[in-house]
Design a protein around this motif. Structure first.
Motif, PDB file in Angstrom:
ATOM      1  N   TYR A   1       0.832  -1.199   0.000  1.00 58.85           N
ATOM      2  CA  TYR A   1       0.000   0.000   0.000  1.00 58.85           C
ATOM      3  C   TYR A   1       0.868   1.251   0.000  1.00 58.85           C
ATOM      4  CZ  TYR A   1      -3.981  -2.905   1.383  1.00 58.85           C
ATOM      5  OH  TYR A   1      -4.969  -3.847   1.438  1.00 58.85           O
ATOM      6  N   LYS A   2       0.299   2.319  -0.512  1.00 59.83           N
ATOM      7  CA  LYS A   2       0.941   3.625  -0.451  1.00 59.83           C
ATOM      8  C   LYS A   2       0.055   4.537   0.387  1.00 59.83           C
ATOM      9  CE  LYS A   2       2.532   7.452  -3.218  1.00 59.83           C
ATOM     10  NZ  LYS A   2       2.587   8.089  -4.527  1.00 59.83           N
ATOM     11  N   LEU A   3       0.679   5.302   1.293  1.00 59.96           N
ATOM     12  CA  LEU A   3      -0.066   6.201   2.175  1.00 59.96           C
ATOM     13  C   LEU A   3       0.309   7.633   1.860  1.00 59.96           C
ATOM     14  CD1 LEU A   3      -1.854   6.768   4.699  1.00 59.96           C
ATOM     15  CD2 LEU A   3       0.238   6.523   6.058  1.00 59.96           C
ATOM     16  N   SER A   4      -0.701   8.459   1.704  1.00 55.37           N
ATOM     17  CA  SER A   4      -0.470   9.893   1.575  1.00 55.37           C
ATOM     18  C   SER A   4      -1.494  10.599   2.460  1.00 55.37           C
ATOM     19  CB  SER A   4      -0.595  10.353   0.119  1.00 55.37           C
ATOM     20  OG  SER A   4      -1.873  10.053  -0.389  1.00 55.37           O
ATOM     21  N   GLY A   5      -1.187  11.805   2.820  1.00 57.91           N
ATOM     22  CA  GLY A   5      -2.092  12.523   3.699  1.00 57.91           C
ATOM     23  C   GLY A   5      -2.046  14.013   3.451  1.00 57.91           C
ATOM     24  N   HIS A   6      -3.160  14.639   3.718  1.00 52.93           N
ATOM     25  CA  HIS A   6      -3.253  16.092   3.620  1.00 52.93           C
ATOM     26  C   HIS A   6      -4.191  16.562   4.716  1.00 52.93           C
ATOM     27  CE1 HIS A   6      -3.195  20.051   1.912  1.00 52.93           C
ATOM     28  NE2 HIS A   6      -4.520  20.062   1.880  1.00 52.93           N
ATOM     29  N   ARG A   7      -3.663  17.392   5.576  1.00 54.55           N
ATOM     30  CA  ARG A   7      -4.404  17.875   6.734  1.00 54.55           C
ATOM     31  C   ARG A   7      -4.882  16.718   7.584  1.00 54.55           C
ATOM     32  NH1 ARG A   7      -7.086  23.621   5.466  1.00 54.55           N
ATOM     33  NH2 ARG A   7      -5.281  24.440   4.385  1.00 54.55           N
ATOM     34  N   TYR A   8      -6.179  16.478   7.632  1.00 49.95           N
ATOM     35  CA  TYR A   8      -6.709  15.425   8.496  1.00 49.95           C
ATOM     36  C   TYR A   8      -7.286  14.260   7.710  1.00 49.95           C
ATOM     37  CZ  TYR A   8      -6.066  19.080  11.903  1.00 49.95           C
ATOM     38  OH  TYR A   8      -5.517  20.055  12.683  1.00 49.95           O
TER      39      TYR A   8
ATOM     40  N   VAL B   1      -5.105   5.779   1.375  1.00 48.04           N
ATOM     41  CA  VAL B   1      -4.364   4.535   1.207  1.00 48.04           C
ATOM     42  C   VAL B   1      -4.717   4.001  -0.176  1.00 48.04           C
ATOM     43  CG1 VAL B   1      -4.056   2.187   2.059  1.00 48.04           C
ATOM     44  CG2 VAL B   1      -4.408   4.052   3.679  1.00 48.04           C
ATOM     45  N   SER B   2      -3.678   3.715  -0.974  1.00 49.85           N
ATOM     46  CA  SER B   2      -3.923   3.170  -2.306  1.00 49.85           C
ATOM     47  C   SER B   2      -3.057   1.941  -2.517  1.00 49.85           C
ATOM     48  CB  SER B   2      -3.633   4.223  -3.377  1.00 49.85           C
ATOM     49  OG  SER B   2      -2.290   4.646  -3.321  1.00 49.85           O
ATOM     50  N   LYS B   3      -3.511   1.102  -3.436  1.00 49.48           N
ATOM     51  CA  LYS B   3      -2.773  -0.109  -3.770  1.00 49.48           C
ATOM     52  C   LYS B   3      -2.762  -0.231  -5.281  1.00 49.48           C
ATOM     53  CE  LYS B   3      -2.033  -4.753  -2.206  1.00 49.48           C
ATOM     54  NZ  LYS B   3      -2.363  -5.725  -1.192  1.00 49.48           N
ATOM     55  N   ASN B   4      -1.583  -0.448  -5.831  1.00 49.97           N
ATOM     56  CA  ASN B   4      -1.398  -0.573  -7.285  1.00 49.97           C
ATOM     57  C   ASN B   4      -1.836   0.686  -8.029  1.00 49.97           C
ATOM     58  OD1 ASN B   4      -0.595  -3.231  -6.799  1.00 49.97           O
ATOM     59  ND2 ASN B   4      -2.680  -3.980  -7.036  1.00 49.97           N
ATOM     60  N   GLY B   5      -1.862   1.812  -7.354  1.00 50.46           N
ATOM     61  CA  GLY B   5      -2.255   3.060  -7.986  1.00 50.46           C
ATOM     62  C   GLY B   5      -3.715   3.103  -8.401  1.00 50.46           C
ATOM     63  N   MET B   6      -4.463   2.089  -8.089  1.00 47.30           N
ATOM     64  CA  MET B   6      -5.847   2.012  -8.547  1.00 47.30           C
ATOM     65  C   MET B   6      -6.837   2.266  -7.421  1.00 47.30           C
ATOM     66  SD  MET B   6      -5.520   1.379 -11.747  1.00 47.30           S
ATOM     67  CE  MET B   6      -6.957   0.621 -12.421  1.00 47.30           C
ATOM     68  N   SER B   7      -6.960   1.319  -6.526  1.00 45.44           N
ATOM     69  CA  SER B   7      -7.961   1.449  -5.473  1.00 45.44           C
ATOM     70  C   SER B   7      -7.479   2.439  -4.420  1.00 45.44           C
ATOM     71  CB  SER B   7      -8.254   0.085  -4.835  1.00 45.44           C
ATOM     72  OG  SER B   7      -7.075  -0.438  -4.259  1.00 45.44           O
ATOM     73  N   ARG B   8      -8.359   3.339  -4.037  1.00 41.71           N
ATOM     74  CA  ARG B   8      -8.036   4.361  -3.044  1.00 41.71           C
ATOM     75  C   ARG B   8      -9.109   4.374  -1.979  1.00 41.71           C
ATOM     76  NH1 ARG B   8      -5.413   9.388  -5.326  1.00 41.71           N
ATOM     77  NH2 ARG B   8      -6.811  10.379  -3.873  1.00 41.71           N
ATOM     78  N   ARG B   9      -8.647   4.487  -0.749  1.00 37.50           N
ATOM     79  CA  ARG B   9      -9.578   4.607   0.374  1.00 37.50           C
ATOM     80  C   ARG B   9      -9.157   5.807   1.206  1.00 37.50           C
ATOM     81  NH1 ARG B   9     -10.322  -0.996   3.359  1.00 37.50           N
ATOM     82  NH2 ARG B   9     -11.878   0.244   4.423  1.00 37.50           N
ATOM     83  N   LYS B  10     -10.154   6.578   1.632  1.00 40.28           N
ATOM     84  CA  LYS B  10      -9.899   7.772   2.426  1.00 40.28           C
ATOM     85  C   LYS B  10     -10.271   7.492   3.877  1.00 40.28           C
ATOM     86  CE  LYS B  10     -11.072  11.618   0.544  1.00 40.28           C
ATOM     87  NZ  LYS B  10     -11.824  12.808   0.091  1.00 40.28           N
TER      88      LYS B  10
END
Length: 87
Positions: free
Chosen positions: A40-47, A51-60
């Motif tokens: 998984y890749k994790l990115s964040g902005h403010r609060y 989380v994304s996997k394979n650049g496709m699925s994203r969950r906030k």
């Protein structure tokens, strides 16, 4: 009831305190590293944390939701959950 009796009762009910390996924490960088081990890749902005996997699925997630997501992965790996479960 004495302190020793309370400790003994709690240990009997819960099996002892949870133990974590060195470096396991709820620090953003530690969580990001843990997620990377699962692909998984994790990115964040403010609060908000994404989380994304394979650049496709994203969950906030909010912070607490992110910790619940991490706990699901940890429990699946046979590790203790970070968030304490209420009795």
């Amino acid at each position: 009831m004495t302190t020793e009796q309370m400790i003994s009762d709690w240990t009997d009910r819960n099996g002892g305190p949870r133990r974590f390996s060195r470096g396991e924490s709820t620090d953003f960088l530690a969580i990001r590293s843990n997620l990377e081990k699962h692909g998984y890749k994790l990115s964040g902005h403010r609060y908000e944390y994404i989380v994304s996997k394979n650049g496709m699925s994203r969950r906030k997630f909010d912070w607490h939701g992110l910790l619940r997501f991490i706990d699901d992965l940890r429990v699946a790996d046979g590790l203790p959950a970070i968030l304490a479960r209420l009795a």
